[in-house]
Design a protein around this motif. Structure first.
Motif, mmCIF file in Angstrom:
data_model
loop_
_atom_site.group_PDB
_atom_site.id
_atom_site.type_symbol
_atom_site.label_atom_id
_atom_site.label_comp_id
_atom_site.label_asym_id
_atom_site.label_seq_id
_atom_site.Cartn_x
_atom_site.Cartn_y
_atom_site.Cartn_z
ATOM 1 N N PHE A 144 -12.930 -4.448 -5.878
ATOM 2 C CA PHE A 144 -12.083 -3.769 -7.216
ATOM 3 C C PHE A 144 -12.149 -4.672 -8.433
ATOM 4 C CE2 PHE A 144 -7.812 -5.621 -6.974
ATOM 5 C CZ PHE A 144 -7.964 -5.862 -5.693
ATOM 6 N N TYR A 157 -2.050 -0.804 -14.458
ATOM 7 C CA TYR A 157 -1.148 -1.806 -13.967
ATOM 8 C C TYR A 157 -1.921 -3.305 -13.991
ATOM 9 C CZ TYR A 157 1.138 2.440 -11.910
ATOM 10 O OH TYR A 157 1.707 3.653 -11.839
ATOM 11 N N GLU A 386 5.234 -2.940 2.156
ATOM 12 C CA GLU A 386 4.231 -1.820 1.959
ATOM 13 C C GLU A 386 3.129 -2.066 1.032
ATOM 14 O OE1 GLU A 386 7.123 1.474 0.589
ATOM 15 O OE2 GLU A 386 8.316 1.422 2.480
ATOM 16 N N GLN B 215 6.624 3.842 -14.230
ATOM 17 C CA GLN B 215 6.245 4.541 -13.060
ATOM 18 C C GLN B 215 6.813 4.153 -11.739
ATOM 19 O OE1 GLN B 215 1.853 5.466 -13.652
ATOM 20 N NE2 GLN B 215 2.512 7.314 -14.253
ATOM 21 N N PHE B 216 7.251 2.764 -11.884
ATOM 22 C CA PHE B 216 7.873 2.256 -10.552
ATOM 23 C C PHE B 216 9.196 2.278 -10.693
ATOM 24 C CE2 PHE B 216 4.173 -1.183 -10.362
ATOM 25 C CZ PHE B 216 3.339 -0.224 -10.022
ATOM 26 N N LYS B 446 -12.484 2.911 -6.752
ATOM 27 C CA LYS B 446 -11.768 1.868 -5.974
ATOM 28 C C LYS B 446 -10.644 1.224 -6.734
ATOM 29 C CE LYS B 446 -15.469 1.348 -2.682
ATOM 30 N NZ LYS B 446 -16.702 0.507 -2.357
ATOM 31 N N ASP B 447 -11.188 1.057 -8.087
ATOM 32 C CA ASP B 447 -10.216 0.228 -8.924
ATOM 33 C C ASP B 447 -8.815 1.091 -9.225
ATOM 34 O OD1 ASP B 447 -12.275 -1.460 -9.470
ATOM 35 O OD2 ASP B 447 -12.891 -0.804 -11.194
ATOM 36 N N VAL B 450 -6.745 1.325 -5.862
ATOM 37 C CA VAL B 450 -5.728 0.114 -5.713
ATOM 38 C C VAL B 450 -4.496 0.326 -6.626
ATOM 39 C CG1 VAL B 450 -5.795 -2.491 -6.479
ATOM 40 C CG2 VAL B 450 -7.765 -1.205 -5.141
ATOM 41 N N GLN B 451 -4.575 0.671 -7.654
ATOM 42 C CA GLN B 451 -3.389 0.883 -8.557
ATOM 43 C C GLN B 451 -2.442 2.267 -8.274
ATOM 44 O OE1 GLN B 451 -4.239 0.891 -12.927
ATOM 45 N NE2 GLN B 451 -6.324 -0.082 -12.543
ATOM 46 N N ARG B 453 -2.306 3.390 -5.039
ATOM 47 C CA ARG B 453 -1.406 3.025 -4.136
ATOM 48 C C ARG B 453 -0.247 2.194 -4.230
ATOM 49 N NH1 ARG B 453 -6.623 0.895 -1.854
ATOM 50 N NH2 ARG B 453 -7.883 2.772 -1.121
ATOM 51 N N ILE B 454 -0.376 1.271 -5.155
ATOM 52 C CA ILE B 454 0.697 0.499 -5.767
ATOM 53 C C ILE B 454 2.083 1.500 -5.968
ATOM 54 C CG2 ILE B 454 1.647 -1.158 -7.168
ATOM 55 C CD1 ILE B 454 -1.163 -2.403 -7.150
ATOM 56 N N LYS B 455 1.478 2.380 -7.053
ATOM 57 C CA LYS B 455 2.393 3.445 -7.553
ATOM 58 C C LYS B 455 3.276 4.201 -6.156
ATOM 59 C CE LYS B 455 4.095 7.210 -9.803
ATOM 60 N NZ LYS B 455 5.291 7.130 -10.385
ATOM 61 N N VAL B 457 3.525 2.958 -3.523
ATOM 62 C CA VAL B 457 4.860 2.140 -2.732
ATOM 63 C C VAL B 457 5.987 2.094 -3.592
ATOM 64 C CG1 VAL B 457 5.307 -0.201 -2.353
ATOM 65 C CG2 VAL B 457 3.071 0.703 -1.900
ATOM 66 N N PHE B 458 5.911 2.082 -4.710
ATOM 67 C CA PHE B 458 7.132 2.129 -5.684
ATOM 68 C C PHE B 458 7.979 3.458 -5.666
ATOM 69 C CE2 PHE B 458 5.474 -1.989 -6.599
ATOM 70 C CZ PHE B 458 6.770 -2.583 -6.890
ATOM 71 N N PHE B 470 -2.875 7.905 -15.176
ATOM 72 C CA PHE B 470 -4.031 8.182 -14.255
ATOM 73 C C PHE B 470 -4.407 9.631 -14.648
ATOM 74 C CE2 PHE B 470 -1.683 5.143 -11.882
ATOM 75 C CZ PHE B 470 -2.338 4.028 -11.802
#
Lengths: 406, 489
Positions: A144, A157, A386, B215-216, B446-447, B450-451, B453-455, B457-458, B470
């Motif tokens: 990525f 992000y 996480e 968003q977090f 994929k890029d 990755v983002q 999935r972080i969203k 988490v928070f 998004f």
């Protein structure tokens, strides 16, 4: 354990990590291995190095931007930059020598993965502040990208910067794109002699609060000065406090006078010229005053004015060698050999006065038994776990390198 | 401009509105809850005014604990939340939704601690950007990021968007000037990250949180770096007969080793409008104007400006004027900083925010002109030339829906152009709803995964600032666990 994987391309790295992930097989991530003895000892089935992935695919000096493959040695990056009168302004610390390795072997990928920032961090920012974008492969084997090659980019992000300081536990950086800056035309260092730690830190903070753009502020107590490689400085026999000014020559001349005047209450400084300045700050970059050996070394990050209190708090319990960088905000502290490397006292002093401590060097047994990185709050710990799972669902990348189960 | 799809509100939430408002009124004092329609109208949009949505209710907490209370309540009740600072977002970052509660931080606007020796200030995030600088100006310090809206915009919004400004060439953007954050997560948990130290411990959560567009979590407090101001600063103006020469001039200056504090670019339409507004003495015969500012003592400034003049001189500028003093400097900057307002007096406009590598500047400006003229629209270009951050202002008539539609299409083409030449969709305004659907142009699946999935988490239920950043199809990635927010209802 003897197998070292060395992918040559992003694609190859991606497929290696994808199959390791599928097999739930862990892997230790290395650049040149100069920091391998730092951190919690990883317990991995394989080793993987980025050292074959070398080269500089992009360098636009007029845009102050370079992209380098992760395995490119920092020394090579700096040679390319110097040819165009530019530099890595955050002057990354080189931890190699304190682990008995040659200076200059660390890779650019590792510099960003571990956020290594030297003395100019205080004015120019940290490694993470100069990172503009990365290509990377996460623990799922997915290639990525994040960020890009332009200075201002808030599209999505800031994952690239988020990888800084994650020590290869989230993803393996394959290419970093970063901001570079012109080498200043002239450098001078004002050195004040004989100041006790608390006055020295107060003076450095006062200097940082002037408009003269001090780009380095470090204090070495007398016992550390002895260890300088610089001949005449090492014989000073007293504490030295150094302030660096960098700019075009007329400006340096003007600023050093103004700065000396502003700080006259702390004494009359002597000067290091350009060459001596480069040598002195070069030594700090290699942490030369904490040479290879069997003692323990801590790196403590705190509010500058709190630094002397932390050091006194620890020195009450043991014999320490210390020096202060970042105007006091960064303490390098050497403690004698002991079962916990002084962790209990270091952590207590940091808890009282604020900041965080990382055990940089200690015997494997010690690093196995005490927390190497600053213990996290419960909420931060949960998010850390996480995030690890989000990037590396089977926990194959550098398991346990920073924290247990991360 | 209404072509961006916004999800249908969750009917089950709308049906519960009275009960939800009653809950809020029980939790907060009457002046903290806005539920009547007139009151809610004030919050229905931000600076992307073409989009309006009346929020379910508005809550204005006064403490971190109150923020935690409202977020925990919303998390447990599966109610979406849109955080709001001053509502100056140009990308719809603070646009509410009918099924969302707006949580505004405007009442939390205190400066909590100023620490000059350690050069930090700890503030509540409802404080305006300029108020931080004003609070430390007495001692000669300032807070560096300076977005054009700094009089009104809050630090909360700056943190959410990682805002920049004219002076970030030297001082960096928001993320480079923040040391610590207090973040309230959707669960009501309070996360403290960093502090007065220059590095934060563990993963760089600060880097992830700044620019996460609300968003977090909701950031209620921040420790920011304050910087001692230079002894003086002075701008000069250099006019050229072509944009290409102005671009070359910027490259030559930077290649010479000089990094000015700011390098701003304006094209002819922008020069004309701003001159009419600010009477700054901008050269009306120039096709392109650079405003270049340097800092230091008077002697240092003179020497630097002389060097810059020499470099620029080789490119045969049509005008070269060094500011004669503080009064002219003020006018030069007022012209630039009021550019958006000045153009707004003539026409409605749509403000873009892409970044390009500087080498492609002449090509990009040519293409921008072609794109806009192909839609029959006028464009003025104003941007931060030192870092390639473009702000084309596409002029259109808001009362003609077909023109608005065209402006939006032209804007999308310009942003795609920025990505094609190696730049990005947003330099400092953020993605919001505006550029959400263009994210596929810059990032592959994929890029984005990755983002997202972080969203997750928070904010595992995706309740915070919904339908922003998004493309709406992004949560269909099977590796992203969708949460039951009742969206399907």
């Amino acid at each position: 354990m003897n197998d070292i994987l060395s992918p040559a391309t992003d694609w190859e790295l991606g497929s290696m990590l994808a199959s390791l992930s599928e097999e739930k097989t862990s892997v230790e991530i290395l650049g040149a291995g100069s920091k391998r003895l730092m951190g919690r000892p990883p317990k991995a089935d394989y080793r993987l190095t980025t050292s074959v992935m070398r080269g500089i695919p992009l360098y636009e000096a007029t845009e102050l931007v370079m992209s380098a493959r992760a395995g490119t040695p920092v020394s090579q990056v700096e040679i390319e930059l110097a040819a165009r009168g530019q530099m890595l302004a955050f002057e990354p610390t080189d931890l190699g020598p304190m682990f008995g390795q040659a200076a200059g072997i660390q890779t650019i990928g590792a510099v960003f993965a571990t956020n290594q920032s030297g003395s100019r961090r205080i004015s120019a920012g940290a490694a993470r502040d100069h990172l503009l974008g990365v290509k990377a492969v996460n623990g799922r084997g997915e290639l990525f990208k994040s960020g890009g090659r332009v200075m201002k980019n808030v599209t999505g992000y800031d994952v690239a910067r988020g990888l800084c300081g994650s020590w290869g536990t989230l993803a393996v950086i394959t290419e970093a794109t970063f901001k570079v800056l012109p080498v200043p035309e002239d450098v001078v260092t004002l050195v004040f002699a004989g100041l006790p730690d608390d006055l020295a830190v107060e003076m450095m903070c006062a200097a940082m609060g002037t408009p003269y753009e001090v780009s380095g502020a470090a204090h070495l107590p007398a016992s550390t000065v002895l260890r300088l490689e610089h001949d005449s400085l090492s014989r000073a026999g007293q504490a030295l406090t150094a302030l660096r000014i960098e700019n075009f020559p007329k400006s340096v001349a003007y600023r050093k006078t103004k700065l000396s005047d502003a700080l006259s209450a702390y004494g009359t400084p002597f000067e290091l010229d350009l060459e001596n300045s480069l040598n002195f700050w070069g030594e700090l970059r290699r942490v030369s005053v904490m040479p290879a050996g069997s003692t323990n070394i801590w790196r403590i990050s705190t509010a500058p004015m709190q630094a002397p209190k932390i050091v006194y708090g620890i020195a009450r319990h043991m014999d320490v060698r210390v020096y202060y960088d970042w105007s006091g905000g960064l303490i390098w502290l050497e403690t004698p050999e002991s079962a916990d490397a002084g962790a209990a006292d270091v952590r207590r002093a940091v808890a009282i006065h604020g900041g965080h401590a990382t055990l940089i060097r200690a015997d494997r047994a010690v690093r196995d038994s005490v927390e190497v990185f600053q213990p996290l709050s419960p909420v931060a710990e949960r998010l850390t776990r996480e995030l690890k799972a989000a990037f590396d669902s089977h926990g194959i990348l550098n398991p346990g390198r920073m924290y247990a189960d991360v | 401009m209404t072509s961006i799809e916004l999800p249908e509100p969750d009917k089950s939430i709308l049906r519960r509105r009275d009960a939800i408002v009653a809950d809020l009124e029980a939790m907060f004092s009457p002046d903290q809850v806005i539920s009547d329609e007139v009151g809610r109208r004030a919050f229905e949009t931000d600076a992307l005014t073409a989009y309006r949505r009346l929020p379910l209710a508005v809550v204005l907490p006064e403490t971190t604990k109150e923020v935690a209370d409202i977020l925990r309540y919303c998390h447990e009740s599966n109610i979406k939340v849109v955080a709001r600072g001053a509502g100056t977002s140009l990308c719809g970052g603070a646009l509410p939704a009918e099924d969302a509660i707006v949580v505004g931080v405007s009442k939390m606007n205190r400066v909590l601690e100023i620490d000059y020796p350690n050069r930090t200030a700890r503030v509540e995030t409802g404080v305006t950007n300029l108020a931080i600088s004003n609070a430390v100006a007495e001692e000669g310090f300032f807070y560096a990021p300076d977005p054009s809206s700094q009089l009104a915009c809050t630090l909360a919004g700056n943190l959410a968007m990682n805002s920049g400004g004219a002076h970030c060439l030297k001082y960096g953007v928001t993320t480079n000037n923040v040391l610590g954050l207090k973040i309230v997560l959707m669960t009501g948990e309070i996360l403290d990250v960093g502090g007065k130290a220059l590095d934060s411990e563990g993963f760089d959560l600060l880097a992830l949180a700044v620019g996460s567009e609300g968003q977090f979590g909701i950031i209620t407090e921040a420790t920011v770096r304050i910087i001692r101001a230079a002894e003086a600063a002075r701008p000069m103006m250099i006019g050229f007969d072509s944009a290409a020469k102005a671009g070359l001039c910027v490259s030559h200056i930077i290649a010479s080793g000089i990094i000015p504090v700011a390098i701003e670019f304006m094209d002819k339409p922008a020069i004309e409008v701003c001159e009419a507004f600010a009477k700054a003495g901008y050269p009306l015969d120039a096709e392109a104007l650079l405003i270049i500012e340097v800092e230091g003592s008077e002697d240092e400034i003179s020497e630097r400006l002389a060097q810059i003049s020499e470099i620029a001189g080789e490119l045969k500028p049509t005008t070269m004027v060094v500011s004669s003093g503080p009064e002219q400097s003020e006018r030069i900057w007022r012209g630039r900083k009021s550019a958006f307002g000045a153009i707004g007096r003539l026409s409605d406009y749509y403000c873009m925010d892409g970044t390009i590598p500087l080498v492609h500047l002449p090509f990009a400006l040519e293409r921008i002109a072609e794109i806009c003229s192909s839609y029959g629209l006028k464009v003025a270009n104003i941007f931060h030339a030192g870092d390639g951050n473009l702000h084309p202002l596409i002029m259109y008539d808001v009362s003609k829906p077909e023109e608005a539609e065209k402006a939006e299409q032209a804007g999308a083409e310009i942003l795609k152009l920025c990505v094609e030449v190696g730049g990005c969709l947003s330099g400092e305004h953020g993605v919001g709803i505006e550029k959400r659907d263009l994210m596929h142009a810059q990032f592959d699946k994929k890029d984005l995964a990755v983002q997202t999935r972080i969203k997750s988490v928070f904010d595992p239920k995706w309740l915070l600032n919904p339908a922003k950043v998004f493309p709406l199809d992004c949560r269909e990635d099977p590796s992203v666990k969708p949460a039951s927010t009742g969206e399907a209802a």
